[in-house]
Design an enzyme around this catalytic site. Structure first.
Site, short mmCIF file in Angstrom:
data_model
loop_
_atom_site.label_atom_id
_atom_site.label_comp_id
_atom_site.label_asym_id
_atom_site.label_seq_id
_atom_site.Cartn_x
_atom_site.Cartn_y
_atom_site.Cartn_z
N HIS A 133 48.69 32.33 36.48
CA HIS A 133 48.94 31.12 37.27
C HIS A 133 49.14 29.86 36.42
CE1 HIS A 133 48.04 33.33 40.87
NE2 HIS A 133 46.78 33.51 40.57
N ASP A 169 47.84 42.41 40.81
CA ASP A 169 46.78 41.49 41.20
C ASP A 169 46.98 41.12 42.67
OD1 ASP A 169 45.59 38.62 41.42
OD2 ASP A 169 45.02 39.18 39.38
N HIS A 171 46.94 38.27 43.89
CA HIS A 171 47.61 36.97 43.98
C HIS A 171 48.97 37.02 43.30
CE1 HIS A 171 43.26 36.21 44.29
NE2 HIS A 171 43.58 35.17 45.04
N ASP A 252 41.23 42.29 41.61
CA ASP A 252 40.86 41.66 42.87
C ASP A 252 41.56 42.26 44.09
OD1 ASP A 252 43.31 40.66 42.11
OD2 ASP A 252 42.74 38.55 42.18
#
Length: 373
Positions: A133, A169, A171, A252
């Protein structure tokens, strides 16, 4: 038998925390190192201490002003309102903490080194990496630097041109997509929870042709992930004929993680890893998200075992079990009564289920785009 895979790690992660209430208060990389050593899976010959990247090396993608702000924040342990607004540091998600520059610079140094090591065919594992990110001039989503981008730029400097980046992931990797948008020799494939922060990576978002984004519904199960792997990920990577594959293996997306709503077992991640490994002469595996210390430690240790050629034990030996029993998860209900298998095994029970029509439809949409060029 152990293979020629290399594990990049560091002691800086032991005891380093973003703060007592932050999701990254939990130990992760240190747990993987301890578990791997307790299992006899991490001889000194396979372990490489991660270098800390110098600011000049990070300027290949990050701005000098931002890097100076991170170093100043570490020295002062605070930031001004102007720095907070400009660089998104000193916020609840991206707090100032004692190693705010040194820790991400070590993870980034490991990924830069991985690119150099993969000038020749091989396998490298940097579980501290995967901070997808980060942007050139600001932090985002617990990520101060973007080590996947830095790793791929490092690969490019070694003459490795065609890179497939696969991100599982929970995200969406907004920083990586930003870094390689429109790059014809880069193919990004992201499987991420629909509507989850940063709420980017829509099905129709192709980043100038370089990205295939698959937002998946909450409750994604192992059966659905197997279909995604077999019908989307593998065909898209095979068709691309990459010189290197980079897998961001965020933990996650698993059922026990408190930051997402997906329901995978760690078998799903291992299956993706197994499918990707033969598709390119170079493989770099990074960590990423993951906020339950047991599920992260068990998955990422399994990943290393797979890369290094070891089989999962049916039951962990006492030394490895002790590593997991020593973990705590304060401030989260999942840590109050952890199930016994979190202490005694690495491998989860499968979490299978039905394949939802909306998922099949989204996959077909992406495949049609691929076929149309």
């Amino acid at each position: 038998m152990a293979g020629a895979s290399k594990f990049i790690g560091s002691e800086i992660y032991r005891g380093s925390s973003y703060g007592p209430r932050h999701p990254l208060r939990v130990p992760r990389v240190s747990t993987v190192m301890d578990l791997s050593r307790a299992l006899g899976w991490l001889p000194a010959s396979d372990f490489i201490p991660s270098p800390r990247a110098k600011p000049k090396a990070l300027e290949v993608w990050h701005t000098p002003r931002y890097l100076a702000a991170l170093q100043a924040a570490e020295a002062a342990q605070e930031v001004s309102a102007q720095v907070r607004a400009r660089h998104n540091i000193g916020t609840p998600a991206n707090p100032v903490f004692p190693e705010i520059f040194r820790r991400p610079a070590t993870a980034a140094g490991g990924s830069l080194l991985a690119g150099e090591l993969l000038a020749h065919p091989g396998v490298v594992y940097n579980p501290a990496g995967g901070t997808h990110h980060g942007f050139p001039d600001r932090a985002g989503g617990f990520c101060y630097l973007n080590d996947p981008v830095l790793a791929m730029l490092s690969l490019r400097r070694q003459g490795v041109r065609r890179i497939a980046y696969v991100d599982i992931d929970a995200h969406h990797p907004d920083g990586v997509e930003h870094g390689f948008a429109g790059d014809a020799e880069m193919r990004m494939i992201s499987v991420h929870e629909d509507g989850l922060w940063p709420r980017t990576g829509a099905l129709e978002d192709h980043a100038g042709g370089s990205a295939f984004n698959l937002p998946v519904p909450p409750g994604l199960n192992d059966t659905e992930m197997a279909m995604i792997c077999d019908t989307l990920i593998v065909p898209l990577v095979e068709e691309f004929k990459p010189d290197a594959v980079v897998l961001q293996c965020g933990a996650d997306a698993m059922d026990e993680d408190p930051q997402s709503h997906l329901s995978l077992s760690n078998n799903a991640h291992i299956a993706v890893l197994d499918a990707l490994r033969p598709l390119a002469p170079r493989l770099l595996v990074l960590g990423g998200g993951g906020y339950n210390p047991w599920s992260v430690g068990r998955l990422w240790t399994r990943v290393w075992g797979r890369l290094a050629g070891y089989d999962d034990p049916d039951r962990l030996p006492p030394e490895a079990e002790a590593v997991l029993r020593a973990l705590t998860f304060e401030g989260n209900s999942r840590g109050r009564n952890p199930p016994e298998h979190w202490f005694t095994t690495l491998k989860d029970a499968p979490r299978q289920g039905p394949i939802r029509e909306e998922l099949s439809t989204r996959i077909e949409t992406l495949l049609k785009r691929s076929r149309s060029g």
